[in-house]
Design an enzyme around this catalytic site. Structure first.
Site, PDB file in Angstrom:
ATOM      1  N   ARG A 149      30.617  38.197  47.655  1.00  0.00           N
ATOM      2  CA  ARG A 149      30.343  37.755  49.039  1.00  0.00           C
ATOM      3  C   ARG A 149      31.576  37.275  49.763  1.00  0.00           C
ATOM      4  O   ARG A 149      31.727  37.543  50.950  1.00  0.00           O
ATOM      5  CB  ARG A 149      29.189  36.750  49.083  1.00  0.00           C
ATOM      6  CG  ARG A 149      29.455  35.358  48.812  1.00  0.00           C
ATOM      7  CD  ARG A 149      28.350  34.723  48.046  1.00  0.00           C
ATOM      8  NE  ARG A 149      28.442  35.142  46.666  1.00  0.00           N
ATOM      9  CZ  ARG A 149      27.573  35.944  46.059  1.00  0.00           C
ATOM     10  NH1 ARG A 149      26.533  36.388  46.680  1.00  0.00           N
ATOM     11  NH2 ARG A 149      27.748  36.283  44.801  1.00  0.00           N
ATOM     12  N   THR A 150      32.493  36.590  49.094  1.00  0.00           N
ATOM     13  CA  THR A 150      33.628  36.047  49.852  1.00  0.00           C
ATOM     14  C   THR A 150      34.471  37.190  50.419  1.00  0.00           C
ATOM     15  O   THR A 150      34.816  37.198  51.602  1.00  0.00           O
ATOM     16  CB  THR A 150      34.472  35.102  48.968  1.00  0.00           C
ATOM     17  OG1 THR A 150      33.609  34.102  48.439  1.00  0.00           O
ATOM     18  CG2 THR A 150      35.564  34.434  49.772  1.00  0.00           C
ATOM     19  N   LYS A 154      52.403  44.556  37.177  1.00  0.00           N
ATOM     20  CA  LYS A 154      53.766  44.934  36.733  1.00  0.00           C
ATOM     21  C   LYS A 154      54.654  43.708  36.638  1.00  0.00           C
ATOM     22  O   LYS A 154      55.835  43.821  36.359  1.00  0.00           O
ATOM     23  CB  LYS A 154      54.399  45.897  37.758  1.00  0.00           C
ATOM     24  CG  LYS A 154      53.652  47.179  37.969  1.00  0.00           C
ATOM     25  CD  LYS A 154      54.421  48.035  38.983  1.00  0.00           C
ATOM     26  CE  LYS A 154      53.631  49.222  39.433  1.00  0.00           C
ATOM     27  NZ  LYS A 154      54.231  49.847  40.628  1.00  0.00           N
ATOM     28  N   ARG A 190      42.355  35.256  46.974  1.00  0.00           N
ATOM     29  CA  ARG A 190      41.667  34.597  45.854  1.00  0.00           C
ATOM     30  C   ARG A 190      42.503  34.828  44.609  1.00  0.00           C
ATOM     31  O   ARG A 190      42.983  35.950  44.377  1.00  0.00           O
ATOM     32  CB  ARG A 190      40.263  35.172  45.662  1.00  0.00           C
ATOM     33  CG  ARG A 190      39.625  34.682  44.382  1.00  0.00           C
ATOM     34  CD  ARG A 190      38.167  34.992  44.295  1.00  0.00           C
ATOM     35  NE  ARG A 190      37.388  34.177  45.213  1.00  0.00           N
ATOM     36  CZ  ARG A 190      36.075  34.032  45.150  1.00  0.00           C
ATOM     37  NH1 ARG A 190      35.389  34.667  44.226  1.00  0.00           N
ATOM     38  NH2 ARG A 190      35.432  33.282  46.006  1.00  0.00           N
ATOM     39  N   HIS A 193      38.108  25.770  47.619  1.00  0.00           N
ATOM     40  CA  HIS A 193      37.477  26.944  48.220  1.00  0.00           C
ATOM     41  C   HIS A 193      37.068  26.569  49.648  1.00  0.00           C
ATOM     42  O   HIS A 193      35.889  26.406  49.947  1.00  0.00           O
ATOM     43  CB  HIS A 193      36.263  27.343  47.383  1.00  0.00           C
ATOM     44  CG  HIS A 193      35.728  28.712  47.660  1.00  0.00           C
ATOM     45  ND1 HIS A 193      36.076  29.450  48.779  1.00  0.00           N
ATOM     46  CD2 HIS A 193      34.843  29.486  46.971  1.00  0.00           C
ATOM     47  CE1 HIS A 193      35.434  30.604  48.745  1.00  0.00           C
ATOM     48  NE2 HIS A 193      34.685  30.655  47.664  1.00  0.00           N
TER      49      HIS A 193
HETATM   50  C1  NCD Z   1      31.744  30.511  44.368  1.00  0.00           C
HETATM   51  C2  NCD Z   1      33.180  30.631  43.907  1.00  0.00           C
HETATM   52  O1  NCD Z   1      33.737  31.725  43.878  1.00  0.00           O
HETATM   53  O2  NCD Z   1      33.732  29.598  43.595  1.00  0.00           O
HETATM   54  N1  NCD Z   1      31.266  31.677  44.951  1.00  0.00           N
HETATM   55  C3  NCD Z   1      31.557  31.964  46.247  1.00  0.00           C
HETATM   56  O3  NCD Z   1      32.688  32.079  46.653  1.00  0.00           O
HETATM   57  N2  NCD Z   1      30.547  32.048  47.079  1.00  0.00           N
HETATM   58  C4  NCD Z   1      30.858  29.942  43.338  1.00  0.00           C
HETATM   59  C5  NCD Z   1      30.829  30.571  41.977  1.00  0.00           C
HETATM   60  O4  NCD Z   1      31.517  31.539  41.685  1.00  0.00           O
HETATM   61  O5  NCD Z   1      30.053  30.054  41.173  1.00  0.00           O
END
Ligand code: NCD
Length: 362
Positions: A51-52, A80, A101, A129
């Protein structure tokens, strides 16, 4: 260049401005359909995400912009041996804004110091986050109308749950909030987050292992997944993963207007039967995440257009002679990255790693 690595990189008034923009996007989507025409978002995802990443992509497309990027480290030059710093410099030549990320804590901070375009942290290890927090805040605002005066329960993996850390940090800037932390002893909230909770201003802090005992007191129940990928001991994960499973029976004593949040993905900590309960707001959170990311991308690109720069912190004292002990810190893998600690309590001789916040005595 303003980047958003930690939710505190945005002031309370900037968060309010983003909430207002997101509400306006919801009401008038056509007004925003072309505002990022010709701009490119780079999504650099060194760790799995559904989703992110897709939410950032959908956000940029709905603003009329384009997206480039990757969804796994194995297809990049990182495999690499390229450093995060070099990747950030390279991507700055191709895109206008980065969403990153990374499994290492502090990696987006390193990227922000080396990129010439804004960097948004889309999750770094078990650390921060901030854009999930923006989604959470919009959901709370739309469902409860305000942030102050609420009793907020966080349940599950409070040690590694980065969304919990960022949301607590954000809520600490309001007032009269009762935090109720529900977790096994092994998964309690880390000290660096707990220490941020104000002593005054109507804040209270309770730790418990018993979800059912505190259920009737809660206005918000924020459930989380036990973060398997952050455990070094798989047996410990297997022992803890089923600690809390929310089902309709356990909700019987909850307030009628309590809301249930979860950043998703869920594994088994909320039974599917709960989805039909009107208090379940986790899919609304997903929708709100896209609107807040639209608002954030727009704001950061507008700041660039207006020539706004990062607010420099004044008066901090830094130390350079220590090694960070956190195995998940970006300093353990990034080539030639200088160790830097910020003194946070000179009277107790405590400093923190600027990348991952790990505490050290000096
Ligand atoms: C979360 C994350 O990636 O920290 N998910 C997200 O970004 N919606 C929560 C998780 O992974 O449990």
């Amino acid at each position: 260049m303003k980047s958003v690595v930690d939710i505190l990189d945005l002031s309370v008034s900037e968060v309010d401005e983003l909430l207002d923009t997101a509400m306006d996007i919801i009401e008038n989507p056509a007004k925003y359909a072309e505002v990022c025409r010709g701009k490119k978002l780079a999504t650099l995802f060194f760790e799995p995400s559904t989703r992110t990443r897709l939410s950032f992509e959908a956000a940029m497309y709905e603003l009329g912009g384009n997206v480039i990027g990757f969804s796994s480290a194995s297809s990049t030059s990182a495999s690499k041996g390229e450093s995060v710093a070099d990747t950030a410099k390279v991507i700055s030549c191709y895109a206008d804004i980065i969403a990153m990320r990374h499994p290492k804590e502090g990696a987006p901070f390193v990227a922000s110091k080396n990129a010439s375009i804004p960097v948004i942290n889309a999750g770094d290890g078990g650390h921060h986050h901030p854009t999930q927090t923006l989604a959470d805040l919009l959901t709370i605002k739309r469902e409860k109308g305000h942030f102050s005066g609420l009793t907020v329960g966080f349940c599950g993996d409070l040690k590694f749950g980065r969304t919990v850390h960022s949301l607590i940090t954000a809520l600490c800037r309001y007032e009269n909030i009762n935090f109720v932390m529900i977790s096994p002893d092994e998964l309690k909230l880390p000290g660096y987050v707990k220490n941020e909770i104000p002593q005054g201003r109507g804040f209270t802090y309770t730790e418990t292992t018993d979800l059912e005992a505190v259920m009737p007191t809660l206005d918000i129940l924020y459930m989380t997944r036990v973060q398997q990928e952050r455990f070094t001991d798989i047996d410990e994960y297997l022992r803890l993963r089923d600690a809390y499973i929310l089902n309709p029976e356990k909700l019987a004593t909850a307030k009628k207007d309590m809301i249930i949040l979860h950043p998703l993905p869920r594994v088994n900590e909320i039974s599917v039967a709960v989805d039909a309960d009107p208090r379940a707001c986790y899919f609304k959170q997903v929708q709100n995440g896209k609107y807040m990311r639209m608002a954030l991308i727009l704001k950061l690109l507008n700041d660039v257009k207006c020539g706004k720069t990062e607010d420099k912190e004044q008066g901090d004292v830094y130390l350079y002679d220590f090694k960070c002990d956190n195995p998940r810190c970006i300093t353990t893998t990034e080539q030639e990255l200088r160790q830097v600690f910020r003194v946070v309590s000179p009277e107790n001789r405590i400093c923190r790693c600027v990348y991952c916040d790990t505490k050290k005595n000096y």
